[in-house]
Scaffold this active site. Structure first.
Site, PDB file in Angstrom:
ATOM      1  N   GLY A  11     -37.091 -72.685  15.706  1.00  0.00           N
ATOM      2  CA  GLY A  11     -37.718 -71.676  16.420  1.00  0.00           C
ATOM      3  C   GLY A  11     -35.932 -71.797  17.735  1.00  0.00           C
ATOM      4  N   GLY A  13     -36.315 -70.192  20.283  1.00  0.00           N
ATOM      5  CA  GLY A  13     -36.973 -69.902  21.838  1.00  0.00           C
ATOM      6  C   GLY A  13     -35.894 -70.546  22.803  1.00  0.00           C
ATOM      7  N   GLY A  15     -36.052 -73.531  24.527  1.00  0.00           N
ATOM      8  CA  GLY A  15     -35.691 -74.934  24.288  1.00  0.00           C
ATOM      9  C   GLY A  15     -34.748 -74.864  22.698  1.00  0.00           C
ATOM     10  CB  VAL A  79     -41.236 -72.648  10.000  1.00  0.00           C
ATOM     11  CG1 VAL A  79     -41.933 -74.201   9.609  1.00  0.00           C
ATOM     12  CG2 VAL A  79     -40.492 -72.798  10.730  1.00  0.00           C
ATOM     13  CD  GLU A 170     -45.046 -62.804  37.112  1.00  0.00           C
ATOM     14  OE1 GLU A 170     -44.425 -64.252  37.353  1.00  0.00           O
ATOM     15  OE2 GLU A 170     -45.435 -63.001  34.920  1.00  0.00           O
ATOM     16  CG  ASP A 308     -44.764 -73.232  25.153  1.00  0.00           C
ATOM     17  OD1 ASP A 308     -44.281 -73.647  26.093  1.00  0.00           O
ATOM     18  OD2 ASP A 308     -44.864 -72.144  25.831  1.00  0.00           O
ATOM     19  CB  ALA A 325     -38.722 -71.249  31.390  1.00  0.00           C
TER      20      ALA A 325
END
Length: 448
Positions: A11, A13, A15, A79, A170, A308, A325
């Site tokens: 991943g 992202g 993190g 993956v 939002e 997550d 985040a």
């Protein structure tokens, strides 16, 4: 000479990238695997969906992070599974061995088993989702401007957001500003009294993670933006034409309320990605991977999970850390540090996460924020939201462009990204696939 340990990060992202940055130029070899070659800054996806930002302003090439780190490489692949006993990751490009593994695969929308809603509603989780929503929002106004049937026109001009968390709040606020501040000035033959925007949530209030005072303030702002808010509601179905829902505490056979709408955006929850379903480890009720305070998966000394897809409940707390985040960044940093500690034979560090607060933007000059005893709303909170997100996202040139567009929009209310792109058939709700325009695109693709 002993080979250097190989760290595989699943991943790209925030993190996963944070972990790789901690391991850059260290005595390990790092391989990042992702099905995209870019990192998406998800907090700004709704601004792509509502035409404020363009796609290149919310993404950053993964390889671009590591120009000066020769020990970090990238593999563009899907993956498909993990085999911890063989220390192998199954991918679309074959098996990838590892010495240490960091699972940072994020999450995917959770439709809670409702296949009808999954087929017909729009998720807002990926860059492709945001592009589809943007094109759809603009397309329904074009269609409504030429639709003589009042019932069909009303359905085209009805927008529903499901989920009263930050994404729903939002997104609904962004659509309201797009509709009433921009499109109302351009579509001269549409009666904008026919437009209706709904926010429906299962929680008893909007932004349930915030204090009551800020929740009340958020509700007032949403109502001022002509958004109809209904909380404690369970969505039971959506066939592409009619959304049905009922109160959470009502019996299953209770009659449902309905809304005729061609646009339903789903932001009511997330779950781990499918390839982790067969990964044999302890999981919480939401199927997230349980980790300990060293960020490791219990019983697997060489596997770490962050963001997550992981679940860690601090001692004395009743709920796991939120899927935010700052949590992913802290976990990614500590996972990398503990891998280096293990390589050196040193003692592991433990996670002591302190919440940095929560915030949500509701529209131009309207936001709410809460960090410990500090609470803010209105322009001050809105300014803080903008600057914090600029500091968090990657890409200097994109940040300059984003800043310009935010300033330009603040003073002029103009949305520069109002582009209708030809929709891809894959991933579109069934109700949109069946429109003549999309059928023509599909036929053209098959012919080519």
């Amino acid at each position: 000479m002993k080979e250097r340990p190989r760290v595989v990060i699943l991943g790209g992202g925030i993190g996963g990238i944070k972990a790789a940055q901690q391991l850059a130029n260290q005595p390990v070899d790092v391989l990042i695997i992702d099905h995209n070659n870019y990192q998406v800054f998800q907090p700004l996806l709704y601004q792509v969906a509502t035409s404020m930002l363009s796609t290149d302003e919310v993404v950053y090439p993964i390889r671009g992070f590591f120009k000066k780190a020769n020990n970090v490489d990238f593999l563009l692949a899907e993956v498909r599974g993990i085999q911890p006993e063989a220390k192998i990751v199954k991918t679309s490009h074959g098996d990838v061995p590892y010495d240490y593994l960091i699972i940072a695969l994020g999450s995917t929308p959770n439709f809670f088993g409702n296949k009808e809603v999954e087929r017909n509603a729009f998720p807002l989780k990926t860059l492709q989702d945001a592009i589809r929503i943007r094109s759809h929002l603009l397309s329904v106004f074009e269609e409504a401007s030429a639709e003589p049937d009042p019932e069909k026109r009303k359905a085209l001009l009805t927008f529903v957001f499901v989920g009263a968390g930050p994404i729903g709040v939002e997104g609904a606020g962004g659509v309201s500003e797009l509709v009433y501040d921009v499109l109302q000035k351009e579509f001269h033959h549409i009666d904008f009294d026919e437009v209706s925007i709904h926010l429906i949530g299962a929680d008893p209030c909007v932004l349930s993670m915030m204090s009551e005072k800020l929740r009340i303030e958020t509700l007032k702002v949403l109502q001022k933006k002509r958004i109809d808010v209904q909380c404690s509601m369970l969505v039971t179905g959506y066939d592409g034409e009619t959304l049905s829902y009922r109160p959470m505490k009502a019996p299953k056979d209770a009659p449902c309320s309905t809304i005729k709408a061609k646009t339903v955006v789903w932001s009511a929850g997330v779950r781990p990605v499918d390839c982790l379903s067969s990964f044999a480890c302890e999981k919480d009720r939401g199927k997230r991977l349980l980790i300990d305070d060293t960020i490791r998966v219990p019983g697997m000394q060489d596997i770490f999970a962050i963001g997550d897809c992981s679940s860690y409940t601090p001692p004395g707390e009743q709920r796991p850390l939120p899927t935010l985040a700052p949590v992913a960044l802290a976990e990614g940093e500590l996972a990398a540090k503990n891998i280096l500690h293990d390589v050196r034979g040193e003692e592991m560090e433990h996670l002591h996460y302190k919440s940095k607060g929560v915030m949500a933007i509701i529209g131009n000059s309207e936001a709410v924020m809460e960090a410990g005893p500090l609470r803010g709303r209105g322009f001050l909170a809105w300014s803080a939201w903008l600057w914090i997100h600029l500091l968090t996202k990657a890409g200097f040139h994109a940040n300059i462009s984003v800043t310009f567009k935010w300033i330009f929009n603040y003073f002029s209310g103009t949305r520069l990204g109002r582009l209708i792109t030809r929709p891809e058939l894959q991933g579109l709700p069934e109700s949109i696939k069946n429109t003549p325009e999309v059928k023509d695109v599909g036929a053209e693709k098959q012919a080519s």
